[in-house]
Design an enzyme around this catalytic site. Structure first.
Site, PDB file in Angstrom:
ATOM      1  CG  HIS A 222     -11.209 -22.511  16.675  1.00 44.70           C
ATOM      2  ND1 HIS A 222     -12.519 -22.182  16.564  1.00 44.70           N
ATOM      3  CD2 HIS A 222     -11.039 -23.611  15.864  1.00 44.70           C
ATOM      4  CE1 HIS A 222     -13.132 -23.028  15.736  1.00 44.70           C
ATOM      5  NE2 HIS A 222     -12.248 -23.910  15.302  1.00 44.70           N
ATOM      6  CG  HIS A 261     -16.617 -14.404  14.365  1.00 47.10           C
ATOM      7  ND1 HIS A 261     -16.633 -14.857  13.078  1.00 47.10           N
ATOM      8  CD2 HIS A 261     -16.706 -15.496  15.169  1.00 47.10           C
ATOM      9  CE1 HIS A 261     -16.725 -16.173  13.099  1.00 47.10           C
ATOM     10  NE2 HIS A 261     -16.764 -16.589  14.348  1.00 47.10           N
ATOM     11  CG  ASP A 312     -15.702 -19.094  22.532  1.00 44.36           C
ATOM     12  OD1 ASP A 312     -16.213 -20.127  22.977  1.00 44.36           O
ATOM     13  OD2 ASP A 312     -14.947 -19.072  21.555  1.00 44.36           O
TER      14      ASP A 312
HETATM   15  N1  CMC Z   1      -9.821  -7.879  21.577  1.00 43.13           N
HETATM   16  C1  CMC Z   1      -9.134  -6.793  21.231  1.00 43.13           C
HETATM   17  N2  CMC Z   1      -8.885  -6.451  19.954  1.00 43.13           N
HETATM   18  C2  CMC Z   1      -9.376  -7.254  19.000  1.00 43.13           C
HETATM   19  C3  CMC Z   1     -10.127  -8.404  19.287  1.00 43.13           C
HETATM   20  C4  CMC Z   1     -10.339  -8.705  20.644  1.00 43.13           C
HETATM   21  N3  CMC Z   1     -11.038  -9.777  20.993  1.00 43.13           N
HETATM   22  N4  CMC Z   1     -10.505  -9.000  18.134  1.00 43.13           N
HETATM   23  C5  CMC Z   1      -9.998  -8.268  17.152  1.00 43.13           C
HETATM   24  N5  CMC Z   1      -9.332  -7.199  17.679  1.00 43.13           N
HETATM   25  C6  CMC Z   1      -8.656  -6.160  16.944  1.00 43.13           C
HETATM   26  C7  CMC Z   1      -7.262  -6.610  16.534  1.00 43.13           C
HETATM   27  O1  CMC Z   1      -6.287  -6.312  17.500  1.00 43.13           O
HETATM   28  C8  CMC Z   1      -7.076  -5.815  15.272  1.00 43.13           C
HETATM   29  O2  CMC Z   1      -6.751  -4.486  15.628  1.00 43.13           O
HETATM   30  P1  CMC Z   1      -5.570  -3.710  14.850  1.00 43.13           P
HETATM   31  O3  CMC Z   1      -6.053  -3.662  13.447  1.00 43.13           O
HETATM   32  O4  CMC Z   1      -5.526  -2.425  15.574  1.00 43.13           O
HETATM   33  O5  CMC Z   1      -4.366  -4.575  15.042  1.00 43.13           O
HETATM   34  C9  CMC Z   1      -8.469  -5.796  14.650  1.00 43.13           C
HETATM   35  O6  CMC Z   1      -9.366  -5.941  15.738  1.00 43.13           O
HETATM   36  C10 CMC Z   1      -8.693  -6.890  13.646  1.00 43.13           C
HETATM   37  O7  CMC Z   1      -8.359  -8.125  14.254  1.00 43.13           O
HETATM   38  P2  CMC Z   1      -7.866  -9.425  13.479  1.00 43.13           P
HETATM   39  O8  CMC Z   1      -7.105 -10.308  14.397  1.00 43.13           O
HETATM   40  O9  CMC Z   1      -7.214  -9.046  12.186  1.00 43.13           O
HETATM   41  O10 CMC Z   1      -9.218 -10.062  13.094  1.00 43.13           O
HETATM   42  P3  CMC Z   1      -9.442 -11.589  12.825  1.00 43.13           P
HETATM   43  O11 CMC Z   1     -10.487 -11.672  11.823  1.00 43.13           O
HETATM   44  O12 CMC Z   1      -8.185 -12.326  12.509  1.00 43.13           O
HETATM   45  O13 CMC Z   1      -9.879 -12.026  14.286  1.00 43.13           O
HETATM   46  C11 CMC Z   1     -10.496 -13.362  16.023  1.00 43.13           C
HETATM   47  C12 CMC Z   1     -10.844 -12.898  14.631  1.00 43.13           C
HETATM   48  C13 CMC Z   1     -11.633 -14.221  16.555  1.00 43.13           C
HETATM   49  C14 CMC Z   1      -9.219 -14.204  15.970  1.00 43.13           C
HETATM   50  C15 CMC Z   1     -10.270 -12.143  16.948  1.00 43.13           C
HETATM   51  O14 CMC Z   1     -11.412 -11.311  16.981  1.00 43.13           O
HETATM   52  C16 CMC Z   1      -9.877 -12.545  18.345  1.00 43.13           C
HETATM   53  O15 CMC Z   1      -8.686 -12.795  18.607  1.00 43.13           O
HETATM   54  N6  CMC Z   1     -10.854 -12.624  19.296  1.00 43.13           N
HETATM   55  C17 CMC Z   1     -10.577 -13.077  20.627  1.00 43.13           C
HETATM   56  C18 CMC Z   1     -10.569 -14.603  20.653  1.00 43.13           C
HETATM   57  C19 CMC Z   1     -11.960 -15.174  20.600  1.00 43.13           C
HETATM   58  O16 CMC Z   1     -12.872 -14.688  21.265  1.00 43.13           O
HETATM   59  N7  CMC Z   1     -12.100 -16.251  19.824  1.00 43.13           N
HETATM   60  C20 CMC Z   1     -13.384 -16.942  19.657  1.00 43.13           C
HETATM   61  C21 CMC Z   1     -13.907 -16.788  18.262  1.00 43.13           C
HETATM   62  S1  CMC Z   1     -15.574 -17.318  18.046  1.00 43.13           S
HETATM   63  C22 CMC Z   1     -15.531 -18.992  18.370  1.00 43.13           C
HETATM   64  C23 CMC Z   1     -14.809 -19.788  17.355  1.00 43.13           C
HETATM   65  O17 CMC Z   1     -15.090 -19.675  16.147  1.00 43.13           O
HETATM   66  O18 CMC Z   1     -13.979 -20.581  17.736  1.00 43.13           O
END
Ligand code: CMC
Length: 376
Positions: A222, A261, A312
């Site tokens: 987050h 996201h 971010d």
């Molecule tokens: N780097 C590498 N792979 C990623 C990333 C990333 N940043 N984000 C998503 N993926 C991949 C993930 O590994 C998965 O791949 P697979 O299906 O092969 O396992 C696929 O994309 C779907 O990911 P998910 O975790 O199911 O998607 P989500 O909706 O739960 O994730 C998220 C959202 C923000 C948690 C994720 O994109 C992430 O971990 N990003 C990095 C952390 C980040 O930058 N957070 C700030 C978010 S914006 C500010 C806020 O709201 O706080």
């Protein structure tokens, strides 16, 4: 197995409540606060105006804005007991832990504002006004400085910068932070706003709800991501190493912070605006090192994973150029999101329904007490 229906892991796509505060169009990459597009607000408004908009549901008249600015300015001084509490915290503590503890402590000294009732707006404004001073008090002590007296004539953004770096910002720096505060002020039912609403939905008080929110924002999935982005840039060091470092990271199935996201399927509009501000501040400082690294990082991550930047990715580069240490980045997020959290809490109090979902139980049900435990 008990409980029927599909399990929505992470509550993805679950509509948990109705709200009039914020709308995210994840397909078009639009973000709307109470009807106004974030791009217009970032171009034309100030954080104080946006906070007013989130709390009261409409933009302030000039007189209402002047009154809010004056009220926030009078609330900037850290109460003595709270200052002593902050001074007792270890200098090695993470500022998010300090902030969480300070918000909680403030709830003890300001019980009449804690709500749930009309007075909760007073608590919302007190917290918004005080967060920069709380962070500044801790940061100056850990770096050997004396507490600064907050200057009432400064805008909220300039006061925040002065509290964190101990000097008045340039006009461009203050505006860059003002825009960052506008962009982070709310984001619909994100994890920390949800945590705040869950707490408020039990009829608990505003300070408890914000304490829950600060703890939730701290996590690297987050608000903690911008700090990790800068760690990555420091590891990469030069543009020609971006490809190698990112590929190695992805091969280890690690996430690249600042990308992806839950809601946006295209570029996060906040990232678009912050990219521009990161370039502008970099040009003023004649230092485009981080900007160049981030541009290349975007190219490689998009090509390798099809992911777009989120809010971010560029914020940390802006804050670093102002001389703000990395561990204060997530606290700056909190200094802005306090407006959104408290708007959500006020909305929750007006349309209260205990938030209490259900779990599908997948454990055993008929173990016999006293017989040897069977490990699953
Ligand atoms: N780097 C590498 N792979 C990623 C990333 C990333 N940043 N984000 C998503 N993926 C991949 C993930 O590994 C998965 O791949 P697979 O299906 O092969 O396992 C696929 O994309 C779907 O990911 P998910 O975790 O199911 O998607 P989500 O909706 O739960 O994730 C998220 C959202 C923000 C948690 C994720 O994109 C992430 O971990 N990003 C990095 C952390 C980040 O930058 N957070 C700030 C978010 S914006 C500010 C806020 O709201 O706080």
């Amino acid at each position: 197995m008990a409980g029927s229906g599909n399990v929505q892991r992470g509550l993805e796509d679950v509509i948990a409540l109705e709200s009039q505060i914020c709308f995210i169009d994840g397909k078009q990459g639009r973000l709307i606060y109470r009807g106004y597009d974030i791009r217009d607000l970032a171009a034309r408004s100030t954080f104080e105006e946006v906070a007013y908009l989130l709390w009261y549901g409409h933009l302030p008249s000039p007189a209402e804005l002047t009154e809010l600015r004056a009220r926030l300015a009078t609330l900037r001084r850290v109460p003595e007991a709270l200052g002593e509490t902050i001074d007792r915290m270890p200098k090695t503590a993470h500022p998010m832990d300090v902030l969480r503890t300070a918000v909680s402590a403030l709830g003890i000294s300001e019980p009449e504002e804690a709500g749930p009732g009309a007075s909760a707006i007073g608590g919302a404004q007190r917290l918004t006004a005080l967060i920069p001073a709380i962070l500044g008090r801790f940061h100056r002590r850990r770096t050997g400085g004396k507490p600064l007296s907050p200057r009432p004539e400064l805008s909220h953004a300039a006061y925040l910068v002065e509290a964190l770096v101990g000097r008045a910002p340039t006009e461009l720096e203050a505006r860059a932070i003002d825009v960052a505060l506008i962009l982070h002020a709310d984001h619909e039912l994100n994890a920390s706003a949800f945590a705040a609403r869950v707490t408020a939905s039990t009829l608990s008080d505003l300070y408890s709800a914000v304490t829950s929110a600060v703890g939730t924002l701290k996590g690297p999935l987050h608000g903690g991501a911008n700090e990790r982005v800068m760690e990555l840039l420091d590891e990469i060091r030069t543009v020609d190493r971006v490809e190698e470092v990112v590929r190695a990271k992805l091969a280890r199935r690690e996430r690249v912070m600042g990308f992806g996201h839950r809601v946006y399927k295209v570029e996060d509009p906040r990232a678009t605006i912050l990219r521009d501000w990161s370039r502008r501040v970099g040009e003023e400082k004649r230092d485009l090192h981080y900007f160049d690294l981030l541009r290349r990082l975007e190219e490689v991550v998009h090509r390798e994973k099809g992911l777009y930047p989120n809010v971010d990715l560029y914020s940390g580069a802006v804050y670093s150029l102002l001389g703000i240490p990395h561990d204060l980045f997530t606290p700056i997020f909190a200094a802005s999101r306090i407006a959104g959290w408290t708007a959500h809490v006020l909305e929750e109090y007006q349309d209260l329904r205990l938030i209490r979902p259900t779990a599908r139980y997948v454990g055993p049900v008929d173990l016999v007490y006293g017989s040897p435990a069977v490990r699953g």
